[in-house]
Design an enzyme around this catalytic site. Structure first.
Site, short mmCIF file in Angstrom:
data_model
loop_
_atom_site.label_atom_id
_atom_site.label_comp_id
_atom_site.label_asym_id
_atom_site.label_seq_id
_atom_site.Cartn_x
_atom_site.Cartn_y
_atom_site.Cartn_z
N LYS A 92 -21.04 -26.99 19.60
CA LYS A 92 -22.38 -27.57 19.71
C LYS A 92 -22.83 -28.32 18.47
O LYS A 92 -23.62 -29.25 18.55
CB LYS A 92 -23.39 -26.47 20.06
CG LYS A 92 -23.11 -25.85 21.41
CD LYS A 92 -24.35 -25.55 22.18
CE LYS A 92 -24.04 -25.19 23.61
NZ LYS A 92 -23.29 -23.91 23.72
N GLU A 114 -33.83 -26.55 23.22
CA GLU A 114 -33.84 -25.41 24.12
C GLU A 114 -32.52 -24.69 23.93
O GLU A 114 -31.54 -25.29 23.51
CB GLU A 114 -33.99 -25.86 25.57
CG GLU A 114 -32.68 -26.25 26.25
CD GLU A 114 -31.99 -27.48 25.65
OE1 GLU A 114 -32.70 -28.34 25.08
OE2 GLU A 114 -30.74 -27.56 25.73
N SER A 381 -13.93 -23.31 23.05
CA SER A 381 -15.22 -23.91 22.67
C SER A 381 -15.98 -23.14 21.59
O SER A 381 -16.80 -23.72 20.89
CB SER A 381 -16.10 -24.06 23.91
OG SER A 381 -16.23 -22.82 24.58
C1 LIG Z 1 -22.96 -23.41 25.03
C2 LIG Z 1 -21.56 -23.06 25.11
C3 LIG Z 1 -20.77 -23.44 26.21
C4 LIG Z 1 -21.33 -24.13 27.42
O1 LIG Z 1 -21.88 -25.37 27.19
P1 LIG Z 1 -21.14 -26.70 27.62
O2 LIG Z 1 -22.20 -27.74 27.47
O3 LIG Z 1 -20.70 -26.53 29.03
O4 LIG Z 1 -20.01 -26.90 26.71
C5 LIG Z 1 -19.43 -23.14 26.18
N1 LIG Z 1 -18.88 -22.48 25.15
C6 LIG Z 1 -19.61 -22.10 24.08
C7 LIG Z 1 -18.93 -21.37 22.97
C8 LIG Z 1 -20.96 -22.37 24.01
O5 LIG Z 1 -21.66 -21.98 22.96
#
Ligand SMILES: *Cc1c(COP(=O)(O)O)cnc(C)c1O
Length: 399
Positions: A92, A114, A381
């Protein structure tokens, strides 16, 4: 790339996307669209973005060959794109840096955001601190309970966290509240949206900033294995980490792109967050996309063990990629995600975010069905530090 060179000038990805907002926001969105169109190709802006990503975020993030787990699964090779190693622990921050730099150029000293899992809130609070801006984060009171640590982190970083008590007290309600704030304070406020959703130009802008993930893979994979991967797998909440790794690969038609949604307790139970798998098109949060809704168009409550996937919509570009058949969308239950979470911890020494564990679970599911030479690239992610309470609770352990 022609076919995927989207959105059009009005923010449409096929029949999806667009700008469905109150009249009071049109001017702000017009300004944002014009300014972003200017800065996205401005060498100074790009240089500053790249510099922040290198020295503050720690990019490029490495790619890691999960040899032991691959060996145990006995089929295709698993590779992880390590977004979990970024500053603040997830992808993010890439997007937040980009939007904060834009806010700075637009002369807006106040940032609002948000958050669901709290990861976007932490990333927004982080960049606000980094660039000396005021920061207000809207968060559902249910999520505040689930993610107490991230709330504390945001406060340490100097942000104000506003609990949202409406609706299901989760991400979609926090989004509504943030929109309301923006309408009221648009003169001095920049709204940092955390995923590839919202009205145009957000889905495009967030995708562009997150595309650094896939752009790095494009040169890292050949350097590492002499070619590109066969399949790219990413979890999908709103869809930003998936869009980030998919986008630079869209024109590589021979590479399978798979988005993994949260099946929660199972699609049949109705307690899930699989907007693409089980939803139908409608309008929410400023754009047209697949939504989880009842016959009357009322948004349904969602469920997932991972707060970050717990959203009833999905970015409009994913909706279009699904219809085009360029990307596939599957889902993974809480149970399978928790199993993959545990295996990743014990076999690879990496504690993944529960969101990412959905992508890992799907990779672990298909790897044994594929030959050993096949390469699955999973977008890891984020890291799982934020999920310790949830995992302890779900597995009957005590912290
Ligand atoms: C917020 C988050 C997601 C989901 O958000 P996307 O916009 O779909 O990427 C996925 N993995 C992690 C670690 C997150 O913090």
């Amino acid at each position: 790339m022609q076919m995927y060179d989207l959105p059009d000038a009005r923010g449409h990805f096929g029949p999806y996307g667009g700008v469905f907002v109150a009249e009071t926001l049109i001017r702000a969105l017009d300004e944002l669209r014009e300014q972003y169109a200017r800065f996205r190709s401005d060498p100074d802006f790009i240089a500053e973005f790249d510099d922040e990503l290198e020295h503050y975020v720690g990019r490029p993030s490495p790619i890691y060959h999960a040899r032991r787990w691959s060996g145990i699964l006995g089929g295709a090779q698993l590779y992880f794109k390590r977004e979990d190693l970024n500053h603040t622990g997830a992808h993010k921050i890439n997007n937040c840096i980009g939007q904060a730099l834009l806010a700075k150029r637009l002369g807006k000293p106040r940032i609002i955001a948000e958050t669901g899992a709290g990861q976007h809130g932490v990333a927004a609070a982080t960049v606000a601190a980094r660039f000396g801006m005021q920061c207000v984060v809207y968060m559902g009171s249910e999520d505040i309970k689930r993610q107490a640590q991230n709330v504390f982190r945001m406060k340490l970083l100097g942000a104000e966290v506003v609990p949202v008590e409406s609706g299901s007290r989760t991400l979609k309600d926090a989004l509504n509240e943030a929109m309301r704030d923006w309408v009221t304070n648009v003169e001095n406020t920049f709204y940092i949206i955390g995923t590839v959703a919202g009205p145009h130009p957000y889905p495009m802008m967030v995708r562009d900033f997150q595309s650094v993930i896939g752009k790095e893979c494009l040169w890292q994979m050949p350097k590492m294995i002499g070619r590109q991967p066969d399949v790219i797998i990413a979890c999908v909440g709103g869809g930003s980490n998936a869009m980030g790794i998919f986008y630079p690969y869209l024109a590589h038609e021979d590479i399978r792109l798979v988005g993994v949604e949260a099946a929660g307790e199972g699609i049949a139970t109705g307690r899930h967050s699989a907007s693409l798998g089980a939803g139908r098109p409608g309008v929410l949060h400023g754009n047209r996309t697949y939504l989880l809704q009842n016959e009357d168009g009322q948004i349904l409550e969602t469920h997932s063990v991972s707060a970050g996937l717990d959203y009833p919509g999905v970015g409009p570009e994913h909706a279009w990629l699904k219809d085009l058949g360029r990307a596939e969308y599957v889902s993974i239950t809480d149970e399978l995600a928790l199993k993959a979470f545990g295996e990743c911890c014990r076999i690879e020494g990496i504690i993944p975010a529960l969101e990412s564990a959905h992508a890992l679970a799907y990779a672990a599911q298909i790897a044994p069905t594929l030959p050993r030479e096949k390469v699955l690239l999973v977008n890891l992610s984020g890291r799982g530090d934020k999920d310790m309470n949830t995992v302890a609770e779900r597995t009957g352990m005590k912290l």
